[in-house]
Design a protein around this motif. Structure first.
Motif, mmCIF file in Angstrom:
data_model
loop_
_atom_site.group_PDB
_atom_site.id
_atom_site.type_symbol
_atom_site.label_atom_id
_atom_site.label_comp_id
_atom_site.label_asym_id
_atom_site.label_seq_id
_atom_site.Cartn_x
_atom_site.Cartn_y
_atom_site.Cartn_z
ATOM 1 N N UNK A 279 0.858 -1.187 0.000
ATOM 2 C CA UNK A 279 0.000 0.000 0.000
ATOM 3 C C UNK A 279 0.897 1.241 0.000
ATOM 4 N N UNK A 280 1.487 1.579 -1.136
ATOM 5 C CA UNK A 280 2.439 2.699 -1.192
ATOM 6 C C UNK A 280 1.739 4.047 -1.047
ATOM 7 N N UNK A 281 1.916 4.704 0.067
ATOM 8 C CA UNK A 281 1.291 5.997 0.302
ATOM 9 C C UNK A 281 2.281 7.086 -0.089
ATOM 10 N N UNK A 282 1.940 7.799 -1.135
ATOM 11 C CA UNK A 282 2.824 8.834 -1.635
ATOM 12 C C UNK A 282 2.933 9.980 -0.642
ATOM 13 N N UNK A 283 4.113 10.570 -0.558
ATOM 14 C CA UNK A 283 4.306 11.743 0.304
ATOM 15 C C UNK A 283 3.471 12.910 -0.175
ATOM 16 N N UNK A 284 3.008 12.819 -1.431
ATOM 17 C CA UNK A 284 2.184 13.899 -1.975
ATOM 18 C C UNK A 284 0.816 13.980 -1.289
ATOM 19 N N UNK A 285 0.430 12.919 -0.573
ATOM 20 C CA UNK A 285 -0.852 12.961 0.133
ATOM 21 C C UNK A 285 -0.896 14.157 1.087
ATOM 22 N N UNK A 286 0.222 14.465 1.705
ATOM 23 C CA UNK A 286 0.288 15.587 2.642
ATOM 24 C C UNK A 286 0.131 16.934 1.987
ATOM 25 N N UNK A 287 0.178 16.974 0.642
ATOM 26 C CA UNK A 287 0.062 18.241 -0.084
ATOM 27 C C UNK A 287 -1.353 18.494 -0.595
ATOM 28 N N UNK A 288 -2.299 17.642 -0.206
ATOM 29 C CA UNK A 288 -3.693 17.864 -0.591
ATOM 30 C C UNK A 288 -4.169 19.187 -0.005
ATOM 31 N N UNK A 289 -4.685 20.082 -0.848
ATOM 32 C CA UNK A 289 -5.081 21.413 -0.377
ATOM 33 C C UNK A 289 -6.471 21.395 0.236
ATOM 34 N N UNK A 290 -6.812 22.482 0.920
ATOM 35 C CA UNK A 290 -8.128 22.603 1.553
ATOM 36 C C UNK A 290 -9.258 22.648 0.534
ATOM 37 N N UNK A 291 -8.945 22.908 -0.716
ATOM 38 C CA UNK A 291 -9.959 23.049 -1.758
ATOM 39 C C UNK A 291 -9.913 21.898 -2.764
#
Length: 504
Positions: A279-291
């Motif tokens: 289940x590779x969770x990309x570090x980009x998940x943390x960059x999901x914006x509020x919108x």
């Protein structure tokens, strides 16, 4: 002689003794029942001596040792079938009933060895009935691992064959269940056959993919359910699940648990998931914006998925606030806005996960048609091709389902009839390009509709990975959702989703 050699020989002896005792038990019971009953009456025992003999056999069989050997096997599954013949340890022929035959062919480590290799092994189910319009069955490995065996129709329409590998050496039960030849709303009664299989080979070189998701983005590796007793961890007692999903590559290198999380449902049920290569969770998940809000749409199955995701969020990405993740209840596909109390999709959903498993009373064809119409409605709200809509496959038990009855779509994998409808729908390529199938049957099928919390929690880990993958794709093309609109490079676009409704 090494310690491992001694253990292997002991395992072989235990396996041979257990198989012999099972055969004797089956043959003895059959002998008593067939020879001791009065003519014209095939029920009950004629003499007290025969009854005492029968009880003695049962007592002896109940006292047969079942070795757990850190395998997670609590007991021997019930044996309802009958061993008909055995040709050494290479081939076994078993009967689920008088006209339903199962043939097993095992590969050995060496020609003169009693040890089974990891594979390939084959399983063939042959139906000897003159008429069997809708054969219903399931097959899996259980024990040290839980693995679905896919039996596909051969050139003979009444014969289904599959090849399988043991994902790791150990002890297994081959669990085959027969439900009959008709499709009905309730198929809870079944005949099952559990065949013990012992694998002592430690070679992993020739194992291909065990099971693979058909999700159209290649971020998930082949995996399987592994018994928690096989893991090496000082906190193994804290693992809430009997089986944990693990990638095949991870199982080759080590069985040490580096990181695990416990997910919890609203009712307090818990499940353990691993943060592994599967289940590779990309570090980009943390960059999901509020919108760039993520939405779950559907019935109780969707609500459970949303809840388990949120329970994992704090352990995986606590910086991402819960308000970015919304659940919209929908149970009436004809009038979805009625379920949603006329609320509009004003949350700017940029990724949506749809799950519907409680549409009682709909036929398979109706389900397919309603799902197509509903997904097209969502696509009108999420019309941009970069805003993903994921349709989740059904995880519930196909033998107690109240939807997708009167199945007419040919099943090639003996899965839930609603999944057959979804596979056909997406194979037709009639939906908008941003509507995709989230195929999790590789996770759900081996569970036979059981342990839904474990299945849903493992799928929640995949959702983390898919969200991260999507954010990474957006950023690579210069796209980000902000308060003033959707930014694509130097351009800013208005967000039409703010005034969109499912019912429009």
């Amino acid at each position: 002689m090494s310690a491992s050699t001694v253990v292997n020989k002991e395992d072989d002896n235990i396996g041979l003794k257990l198989r012999k005792k099972e055969r004797r038990l089956t043959e003895a019971i059959s002998f008593i029942q067939e020879t001791d009953k009065p003519k014209g009456d095939r029920k009950g025992f004629r003499s007290l001596a025969s009854l005492i003999l029968f009880i003695s056999i049962i007592v002896v069989s109940c006292n047969m040792p079942v070795q757990n050997h850190q395998q997670g096997l609590k007991s021997h599954p019930p044996l309802f079938g009958k061993y008909v013949s055995s040709e050494g340890d290479q081939e076994e022929i078993l009967m689920l009933e008088k006209d339903v035959k199962v043939t097993l062919e095992f590969s050995k480590v060496q020609t003169d060895s009693q040890n089974k290799s990891l594979g390939p092994h084959s399983c063939t189910l042959s139906i000897l009935k003159a008429i069997c319009p809708h054969p219903q069955f399931q097959a899996r490995l259980m024990g040290d691992a839980l693995l679905w065996i896919q039996l596909l129709p051969s050139t003979n329409p009444m014969t289904f064959t599959g090849t399988f590998y043991m994902p790791i050496e150990g002890r297994y039960w081959l669990d085959i269940r027969w439900y009959g030849c008709s499709v009905s709303d309730h198929r809870d009664l079944h005949r099952s056959l559990s065949k013990p299989v012992f694998v002592t080979s430690s070679s992993h070189d020739a194992i291909p993919a065990v099971t693979t998701s058909k999700i159209p983005i290649s971020i998930f590796k082949s995996g399987f359910w592994l018994s928690k007793s096989r893991f090496m961890h000082e906190k193994i007692s804290e693992l809430k699940s009997d089986y944990l999903w693990i990638s095949l590559d991870h199982s080759k290198s080590s069985l040490e648990i580096e990181t695990f999380y416990n997910a919890k449902s609203r009712q307090g049920e818990e499940s353990t998931v691993l943060r592994s290569e599967g289940t590779p969770i990309s570090s980009e998940f943390g960059k999901l914006s509020n919108y760039e809000v993520v939405c779950w749409v559907g019935d109780a199955s969707s609500s459970l998925s949303h809840r388990l995701f949120l329970s994992l969020r704090g352990q995986i990405a606590s910086s991402q606030r819960p308000f970015k993740f919304h659940y919209y209840p929908v149970t009436d596909l004809d009038h979805p806005d009625k379920d949603m109390s006329s609320r509009r999709m004003s949350r700017k959903c940029k990724q949506t996960f749809v799950s519907l498993e409680e549409l009682e009373g709909v036929s398979q064809i109706e389900y397919k048609k309603k799902m197509q119409q509903f997904l097209e409605k969502i696509a009108k709200c999420m019309h941009d091709e970069t805003w993903s809509i994921w349709m989740m496959t059904v995880n519930s038990n196909k033998n107690s389902t109240r939807m997708c009855h009167s199945a007419t779509i040919k099943s090639y994998n003996q899965d839930h009839p609603c999944n057959d409808a979804l596979f056909e729908l997406f194979d037709e390529n009639s939906l908008p390009s941003n509507v995709r199938l989230f195929d999790n049957t590789d996770i759900s099928a081996p569970q036979f509709g059981e342990n839904i919390i474990d299945v849903a929690s493992t799928i929640a880990m995949r959702v983390f990975a898919v969200i991260g993958y999507q954010v990474k794709t957006w950023r690579a093309m210069g796209q980000v959702g902000r308060k003033d609109g959707l930014h694509r490079g130097s351009k800013i676009e208005n967000d039409p989703a703010d005034t969109c409704s499912f019912g429009e």
